[in-house]
Write a protein that holds these residues in place. Structure first.
Motif, short mmCIF file in Angstrom:
data_model
loop_
_atom_site.label_atom_id
_atom_site.label_comp_id
_atom_site.label_asym_id
_atom_site.label_seq_id
_atom_site.Cartn_x
_atom_site.Cartn_y
_atom_site.Cartn_z
N ALA A 58 146.04 39.14 86.59
CA ALA A 58 147.33 38.93 85.93
C ALA A 58 147.82 40.18 85.21
O ALA A 58 149.03 40.42 85.14
N LYS A 59 146.88 40.97 84.65
CA LYS A 59 147.30 42.19 83.93
C LYS A 59 147.96 43.18 84.88
O LYS A 59 148.97 43.81 84.54
N LEU A 60 147.38 43.34 86.06
CA LEU A 60 147.97 44.25 87.05
C LEU A 60 149.33 43.73 87.49
O LEU A 60 150.29 44.51 87.62
N GLN A 61 149.44 42.43 87.73
CA GLN A 61 150.71 41.83 88.13
C GLN A 61 151.77 42.06 87.06
O GLN A 61 152.91 42.45 87.37
N LYS A 62 151.41 41.85 85.81
CA LYS A 62 152.35 42.05 84.70
C LYS A 62 152.77 43.51 84.61
O LYS A 62 153.95 43.83 84.38
N PHE A 63 151.79 44.40 84.79
CA PHE A 63 152.09 45.84 84.73
C PHE A 63 153.09 46.24 85.82
O PHE A 63 154.07 46.95 85.56
N PRO A 71 127.48 63.90 71.69
CA PRO A 71 127.86 63.59 73.08
C PRO A 71 127.93 62.09 73.33
O PRO A 71 128.73 61.63 74.12
N SER A 72 127.10 61.31 72.61
CA SER A 72 127.10 59.87 72.84
C SER A 72 128.41 59.23 72.43
O SER A 72 128.85 58.26 73.04
N LEU A 73 129.07 59.75 71.39
CA LEU A 73 130.35 59.21 70.96
C LEU A 73 131.43 59.50 72.01
O LEU A 73 132.23 58.63 72.35
N VAL A 74 131.47 60.73 72.51
CA VAL A 74 132.44 61.08 73.58
C VAL A 74 132.21 60.21 74.80
O VAL A 74 133.16 59.66 75.38
N ASP A 75 130.93 60.09 75.16
CA ASP A 75 130.62 59.27 76.33
C ASP A 75 130.99 57.81 76.12
O ASP A 75 131.49 57.14 77.03
N SER A 76 130.76 57.31 74.92
CA SER A 76 131.08 55.91 74.63
C SER A 76 132.57 55.66 74.70
O SER A 76 133.03 54.65 75.26
N LEU A 77 133.35 56.57 74.13
CA LEU A 77 134.82 56.44 74.19
C LEU A 77 135.31 56.52 75.64
O LEU A 77 136.20 55.77 76.06
N PHE A 78 134.72 57.44 76.36
CA PHE A 78 135.10 57.61 77.78
C PHE A 78 134.82 56.32 78.56
O PHE A 78 135.67 55.83 79.31
N GLU A 79 133.63 55.76 78.39
CA GLU A 79 133.26 54.54 79.12
C GLU A 79 134.15 53.36 78.70
O GLU A 79 134.53 52.54 79.54
N ALA A 80 134.48 53.30 77.41
CA ALA A 80 135.34 52.23 76.93
C ALA A 80 136.74 52.35 77.53
O ALA A 80 137.38 51.35 77.89
N HIS A 81 137.21 53.58 77.62
CA HIS A 81 138.54 53.82 78.19
C HIS A 81 138.57 53.44 79.68
O HIS A 81 139.52 52.83 80.16
N VAL A 82 137.51 53.83 80.38
CA VAL A 82 137.43 53.49 81.81
C VAL A 82 137.42 51.97 81.97
O VAL A 82 138.12 51.42 82.84
N LYS A 83 136.64 51.29 81.17
CA LYS A 83 136.57 49.83 81.25
C LYS A 83 137.93 49.20 80.97
O LYS A 83 138.33 48.24 81.64
N HIS A 84 138.63 49.76 79.98
CA HIS A 84 139.97 49.24 79.65
C HIS A 84 140.92 49.41 80.82
O HIS A 84 141.66 48.47 81.18
N GLU A 85 140.91 50.58 81.44
CA GLU A 85 141.82 50.83 82.56
C GLU A 85 141.47 49.96 83.77
O GLU A 85 142.36 49.44 84.44
N MET A 86 140.21 49.79 84.03
CA MET A 86 139.80 48.96 85.17
C MET A 86 140.19 47.50 84.97
O MET A 86 140.59 46.81 85.91
N ALA A 87 140.09 47.03 83.74
CA ALA A 87 140.49 45.65 83.44
C ALA A 87 141.99 45.47 83.62
O ALA A 87 142.45 44.38 83.99
#
Length: 343
Positions: free
Chosen positions: A27-32, A6-22
């Motif tokens: 500038a990233k949002l503006q570029k998008f 479960p820790s691996l799934v949770d870690s990937l999930f948290e990393a993905h959330v962090k990536h999307e929030m960033a």
């Protein structure tokens, strides 16, 4: 084969959330957003309006939102309050009519109105035929004739005492022959009744001449010159808050009834049908260009409205909660766990 914890799934999930929030700020949002606007406009250059939406879908939106949606009773109250605030605003005293509508624009409106000559003549004819106008003419002529006979004719004005003698003679005649006044009045009114069609016809001819293009143009422009330097506050003098709110409520009630009429539905249908006849088989970009919506317009409004809203939603925590709801379902799914277990 590595066992997924479960820790691996949770870690990937948290990393993905962090990536999307960033990616959803700065500038990233503006570029998008810039990139997506370009992508959408590229599609708009090939996808037709008819492929995106149909006549029935557009009319469905109009009928559901404009015609059938129940409006809260607070709307007219809010509209009346807003109208009152507008009426009391300092800008009403600081702005003249000429600053809102120039003399050249007023002249152009007048010239266009003067082209409606047939409508103007028809209105005059209908006014002349109205019973109220005919009664007005009859009363004016009757009282004018009576006053002339007893007071204002040349003999009564030229010879001292004649006017008084005529009035005195009238009184004596009425005593000698009771009902003489009524007989006299009936005969005048009978004559008026016979003469009224001719009087109305001459009135109509006079008005057609008086309302010639030249006369109307000169009269309206003269009135405009006298009004263009007045402030809006001066022009609305006498219109109090109560009267204004009453007009707003009446206008709102009219709209509630008007929007449900077959006439409104027919007008909306005609507009939508024509829109699709003209643009239905053409790329959406042609419609956007014809109404002045360019890439610059879209980007400007995105920067002015969308970016600040996203910033607030991020600060309030809504944006992260949305990302977590969106991604969480995938990371909790059996397919995702299976893929991770096999990796």
């Amino acid at each position: 084969m590595t066992k997924t914890t479960p820790s691996l799934v949770d870690s990937l999930f948290e990393a993905h959330v962090k990536h999307e929030m960033a990616a959803l700020k700065g500038a990233k949002l503006q570029k998008f957003l810039d990139q997506e606007v370009d992508e959408l406009l590229d599609r708009a250059g090939t996808v037709t309006l008819g492929r995106l939406i149909s006549v029935d879908q557009v009319m469905g939106v109009i009928r559901r939102i404009v015609m059938d949606m129940e409006l809260d009773a607070g709307i007219p109250e809010l509209a009346a309050e807003m109208a009152t605030e507008v009426m009391k605003a300092q800008v009403q005293s600081d702005t003249t009519l000429g600053e809102i509508l120039s003399r050249e624009q007023a002249s152009d409106f007048i010239e266009e109105a003067l082209e409606l000559r047939n409508q103007r003549e028809r209105i005059i004819t209908e006014i002349m035929a109205h019973p109220v106008y005919q009664e007005l003419v009859s009363n004016v002529v009757y009282h004018g004739l009576v006053n002339y006979l007893y007071e204002d004719n040349m003999i009564a004005r030229s010879v001292p005492g004649v006017g008084s003698m005529m009035k005195f003679g009238k009184k004596m005649a009425n005593k000698a022959v009771p009902g003489l006044d009524e007989t006299f009045e009936r005969r005048i009114k009978a004559w008026l009744s016979d003469s009224l069609p001719g009087l109305i016809a001459r009135s109509e001819q006079f008005l057609h001449k008086a309302f010639s293009d030249e006369e109307l143009r000169d009269s309206v422009m003269a009135a405009w010159v006298s009004l263009e330097t007045k402030t809006i506050d001066e022009l609305q003098e006498g219109l109090g808050e109560v009267e204004l709110q009453a007009f707003v409520v009446l206008g709102y009630e009219f709209w509630l009834n008007f929007r449900k009429t077959g006439y409104f539905d027919g007008c909306a249908q005609a507009v939508v049908d024509h829109l699709f006849v003209k643009y239905g088989d053409r790329p959406v970009m042609e419609l956007l260009q014809d109404v002045g919506v360019t890439r610059e317009v879209i980007v400007t409004e995105v920067e002015a409205l969308v970016l600040p809203v996203i910033d607030v939603l991020r600060e309030e925590g809504y944006l992260e909660a949305l990302v977590r709801r969106r991604l969480g379902a995938f990371y909790r799914s059996a397919s995702a766990k299976k893929l991770l277990a096999e990796s």
